[in-house]
Scaffold this active site. Structure first.
Site, mmCIF file in Angstrom:
data_model
loop_
_atom_site.group_PDB
_atom_site.id
_atom_site.type_symbol
_atom_site.label_atom_id
_atom_site.label_comp_id
_atom_site.label_asym_id
_atom_site.label_seq_id
_atom_site.Cartn_x
_atom_site.Cartn_y
_atom_site.Cartn_z
ATOM 1 C CG ASP A 22 -0.860 0.760 -2.883
ATOM 2 O OD1 ASP A 22 0.191 1.010 -2.260
ATOM 3 O OD2 ASP A 22 -1.615 1.641 -3.336
ATOM 4 C CG HIS A 39 7.568 -2.187 3.320
ATOM 5 N ND1 HIS A 39 6.581 -1.996 2.387
ATOM 6 C CD2 HIS A 39 8.214 -0.995 3.426
ATOM 7 C CE1 HIS A 39 6.635 -0.747 1.943
ATOM 8 N NE2 HIS A 39 7.613 -0.114 2.567
ATOM 9 C CG LEU A 133 2.686 -20.072 -9.052
ATOM 10 C CD1 LEU A 133 1.492 -19.493 -9.815
ATOM 11 C CD2 LEU A 133 2.509 -19.818 -7.563
HETATM 12 C C1 IPE Z 1 2.404 0.846 -6.847
HETATM 13 O O1 IPE Z 1 2.177 1.374 -5.593
HETATM 14 C C2 IPE Z 1 3.642 0.029 -6.835
HETATM 15 C C3 IPE Z 1 3.623 -1.143 -5.984
HETATM 16 C C4 IPE Z 1 2.607 -1.615 -5.308
HETATM 17 C C5 IPE Z 1 4.872 -1.842 -5.915
HETATM 18 P P1 IPE Z 1 2.557 2.891 -5.223
HETATM 19 O O2 IPE Z 1 2.091 3.097 -3.824
HETATM 20 O O3 IPE Z 1 3.990 3.145 -5.492
HETATM 21 O O4 IPE Z 1 1.685 3.710 -6.266
HETATM 22 P P2 IPE Z 1 1.161 5.207 -6.202
HETATM 23 O O5 IPE Z 1 2.342 6.067 -5.922
HETATM 24 O O6 IPE Z 1 0.158 5.279 -5.078
HETATM 25 O O7 IPE Z 1 0.523 5.439 -7.532
HETATM 26 C C1 IPE Z 2 3.052 -0.975 -1.362
HETATM 27 O O1 IPE Z 2 2.687 -0.323 -0.192
HETATM 28 C C2 IPE Z 2 4.477 -1.463 -1.318
HETATM 29 C C3 IPE Z 2 5.396 -0.710 -2.164
HETATM 30 C C4 IPE Z 2 5.089 0.232 -2.996
HETATM 31 C C5 IPE Z 2 6.801 -1.089 -2.064
HETATM 32 P P1 IPE Z 2 2.932 1.223 0.011
HETATM 33 O O2 IPE Z 2 4.228 1.391 0.742
HETATM 34 O O3 IPE Z 2 2.809 1.973 -1.252
HETATM 35 O O4 IPE Z 2 1.720 1.576 0.993
HETATM 36 P P2 IPE Z 2 0.904 2.942 1.038
HETATM 37 O O5 IPE Z 2 0.339 3.182 -0.318
HETATM 38 O O6 IPE Z 2 1.863 4.004 1.448
HETATM 39 O O7 IPE Z 2 -0.146 2.685 2.070
HETATM 40 MG MG MG Z 3 1.165 2.859 -2.131
#
Ligand code: IPE
Ligand code: IPE
Ligand code: MG
Length: 244
Positions: A22, A39, A133
């Site tokens: 995240d 990303h 792995l």
């Molecule tokens: C959780 O992250 C899913 C992934 C890292 C793929 P999100 O950014 O979607 O989760 P919330 O919305 O903060 O709970």
């Molecule tokens: C995690 O990073 C990746 C996915 C959920 C695909 P985020 O895109 O949720 O990053 P934040 O939480 O907005 O910083």
């Molecule tokens: Mg996120």
């Protein structure tokens, strides 16, 4: 115990690391660059993480890449992530294969469309014999959706007379999950400072250690994996028993 031997013995019992990757969006925002760049850099961090798992001889690594709820994001963001997955499969799969990595997908990858789904299936087939792995990619994954799928499967078996309701126990439920042949995660890690599971491995997380790292996912380095191994080594897992 010295730091070095602590690391070694921890790595031995650490079988499964699961990571909620995240913070890509916040990483990008902090730099004033598009989320797509966050990303992309997240993909680079995935490679560092896989290398580190190989180095530490951890046999299972699960990476939460896209949740069943992430479909609520903009079309542009979803299509950027889909393109990124295509890119990595095309350019990095051979490296993974050569390193002895088996790729497996959990979740509902069909939702990404037939082209990516086929590529993912081909990647799974290509690497099926690899044992060093197992890399589980959670794509369009939701813990509740996985449990719904398992319950449907069991209900169908009961309807077909192949299973009796009173035969359903924890092993039977586990056997109906997408992770049926994978050990439960020993530790679940989330980057970005958020402290929640966001629908990740709800059944499998029952006794997992939890670690929340105060870094955004694109900043994840080899040393952070070492920190996961060390953190795990310091934990005393009890599974409900009185410690000796
Ligand atoms: C959780 O992250 C899913 C992934 C890292 C793929 P999100 O950014 O979607 O989760 P919330 O919305 O903060 O709970
Ligand atoms: C995690 O990073 C990746 C996915 C959920 C695909 P985020 O895109 O949720 O990053 P934040 O939480 O907005 O910083
Ligand atoms: Mg996120």
């Amino acid at each position: 115990m010295s730091d070095a031997s602590e690391g070694v013995s921890a790595a031995r019992s650490l079988r499964h690391v699961a990571i909620i990757m995240d913070g890509n969006g916040r990483w990008a925002r902090a730099r004033g660059v598009p989320v797509a760049k966050g990303h992309y850099e997240g993909g680079e961090a995935v490679q560092r993480c896989v290398e580190a798992a190989l180095k530490h001889d951890v046999p299972y690594l699960t990476l939460y890449a896209f949740s069943s709820e992430n479909w609520q994001r903009s079309k542009d963001e979803v299509s950027d992530l889909t393109s990124l997955l295509h890119f990595y499969l095309r350019h990095k799969l051979d490296d993974l294969h050569r390193q002895g990595v088996r790729l497996r997908v959990i979740g509902d990858p069909q939702r990404f469309g037939p082209a990516l789904h086929r590529e993912l299936q081909r990647a799974e087939e290509l690497t099926v014999e690899n044992t060093r792995l197992t890399l589980l990619l959670a794509l369009s994954y939701g813990g509740r959706a996985e449990l719904v799928g398992a319950m449907k499967l069991l209900a169908q078996k009961v309807e077909a007379g192949l299973l009796k309701a009173n035969e359903i126990d924890e092993d039977v439920i586990e056997g109906a999950l997408q992770t049926h042949d994978v050990p439960d995660p020993d530790i679940i890690v989330r980057t970005s400072g958020e402290r929640r599971l966001s629908n990740f491995l709800l059944w499998q997380s029952a006794y997992a250690e939890l670690l929340f790292l105060e870094i955004f996912w694109p900043d994840f380095q080899d040393k952070d994996f070492t920190e996961i191994v060390r953190h795990y080594a310091r934990r005393q897992r009890r599974f409900g028993r009185r410690p000796e």
